[in-house]
Design a protein around this motif. Structure first.
Motif, mmCIF file in Angstrom:
data_model
loop_
_atom_site.group_PDB
_atom_site.id
_atom_site.type_symbol
_atom_site.label_atom_id
_atom_site.label_comp_id
_atom_site.label_asym_id
_atom_site.label_seq_id
_atom_site.Cartn_x
_atom_site.Cartn_y
_atom_site.Cartn_z
ATOM 1 N N VAL A 1 29.288 13.265 25.280
ATOM 2 C CA VAL A 1 29.392 11.819 25.050
ATOM 3 C C VAL A 1 29.327 11.569 23.548
ATOM 4 C CG1 VAL A 1 28.346 9.557 25.416
ATOM 5 C CG2 VAL A 1 28.354 11.255 27.267
ATOM 6 N N ARG A 2 30.387 10.975 23.015
ATOM 7 C CA ARG A 2 30.452 10.691 21.580
ATOM 8 C C ARG A 2 30.783 9.214 21.383
ATOM 9 N NH1 ARG A 2 30.940 15.418 18.595
ATOM 10 N NH2 ARG A 2 31.796 14.247 16.835
ATOM 11 N N LEU A 3 30.213 8.620 20.376
ATOM 12 C CA LEU A 3 30.473 7.220 20.071
ATOM 13 C C LEU A 3 31.076 7.091 18.680
ATOM 14 C CD1 LEU A 3 27.272 5.419 21.424
ATOM 15 C CD2 LEU A 3 29.477 5.729 22.559
ATOM 16 N N PRO A 4 31.951 6.108 18.476
ATOM 17 C CA PRO A 4 32.530 5.891 17.148
ATOM 18 C C PRO A 4 31.447 5.677 16.094
ATOM 19 C CG PRO A 4 33.684 4.596 18.806
ATOM 20 C CD PRO A 4 32.467 5.166 19.486
ATOM 21 N N PHE A 5 31.644 6.264 14.922
ATOM 22 C CA PHE A 5 30.765 6.157 13.759
ATOM 23 C C PHE A 5 29.438 6.900 13.934
ATOM 24 C CE2 PHE A 5 33.091 2.040 14.131
ATOM 25 C CZ PHE A 5 33.997 2.257 13.105
#
Length: 287
Positions: free
Chosen positions: A223-227
């Motif tokens: 799980v990756r989120l922008p910024f």
């Protein structure tokens, strides 16, 4: 704890409490987990012999079969690999998620056995392979499927009049890795590829004559989120999470696969599963 680490842990905890809701949850669990992509890289080196120019290596990793990943899905991976017509196939660990509860049968062996590579199929242990008393049964499965284990050992891959070294260490977390033993009697003048499940081990590898390390373990964070990037990665995959990393002024290049399956949580977000394809090229060869 630095600010970035604090933010990652805080947001990760929040997601653990409230979960991915609605359409986002459905996408992360049902859609992106099946969006297998092919990640291609070209490896240039003066140490790569002319006979290995255009030599293709396929890496797959972290299938975690049994945890929301089926044999039917693995069969699709096998077909994808074979369509690439690889010269060499390497598996960098974590075959099933929980060896002590997995329903072991000949279907898994038959599926893996279908993988074809003209110069052989090799594998190393991951932490989930040793965990749950899986050490022997995983090895038995891979043996019958035609994969050769590299456990603190190396082999010489020959193609026409050229040679390179393929080495592999035991799992860092639950095994007994010994890189000195692994490279004993290996010719340091040959282009050397090391398979190491945990990517952060690269900080130890830089002291040895290794040109390229292939790892998995991190799942790219799943799980990756922008910024912000990845919210969580396991031990020994906290520094090098995914992609290409150059160490020791380019003497060692590390490639970290995002892997194929999932673990802990059954979803991926902005972190598609991948098979990694490496094409070797000598720097003196014409493109």
């Amino acid at each position: 704890m630095n600010r970035r680490t604090f933010l990652k842990k805080s947001i990760g905890s929040l997601l653990a409490l409230v979960g991915l809701s609605g359409g986002t949850y459905f996408y992360a669990r049902e859609i992106e987990t099946g969006m297998l992509q092919l990640k291609r890289d070209v490896i240039f080196s003066k140490k790569i012999p002319e006979s290995f120019n255009q030599f293709k290596i396929v890496q797959f990793s972290d299938t975690h079969i049994g945890f929301h990943y089926s044999l039917e899905q693995l069969n699709e991976v096998v077909n994808t690999i074979n369509n690439e017509e690889p010269d060499l196939v390497v598996f960098t660990g974590d075959l099933v998620d929980q060896a002590n509860t997995y329903n072991w049968n000949d279907k898994l062996i038959k599926t893996l056995k279908k993988i074809q590579a003209s110069n052989g199929k090799y594998w190393i242990y991951g932490n989930h392979d040793h965990g749950g008393y899986g050490t022997d049964i995983v090895k038995n499965t891979m043996d019958k499927a035609g994969f050769q284990l590299l456990k603190n050992s190396h082999t010489t891959i020959r193609n026409a009049d050229g040679e390179l070294i393929l080495a592999g260490i035991d799992d860092v977390m639950l095994g007994d890795p010994n890189l000195r033993k692994t490279l004993t009697a290996a010719n340091p003048e040959l282009f050397t590829i090391l398979l190491a499940h945990e990517p952060d081990y690269a900080d130890q590898v830089v002291r040895y004559p290794v040109d390229m390390q292939l790892s998995g373990h991190s799942h790219g964070g799943q799980v990756r989120l922008p910024f912000i990037g990845d919210l969580y990665t396991p031990l020994y995959a906290e520094k090098y999470v995914e992609g290409k990393h150059s160490l020791n002024n380019g003497k060692l290049t590390l490639y970290v696969s995002k892997g194929i399956g999932t673990t802990r949580v059954p979803y991926r977000f902005l972190c598609k599963p991948e098979i990694n394809i490496f094409t070797l090229k000598t720097q003196t060869a014409k493109s």
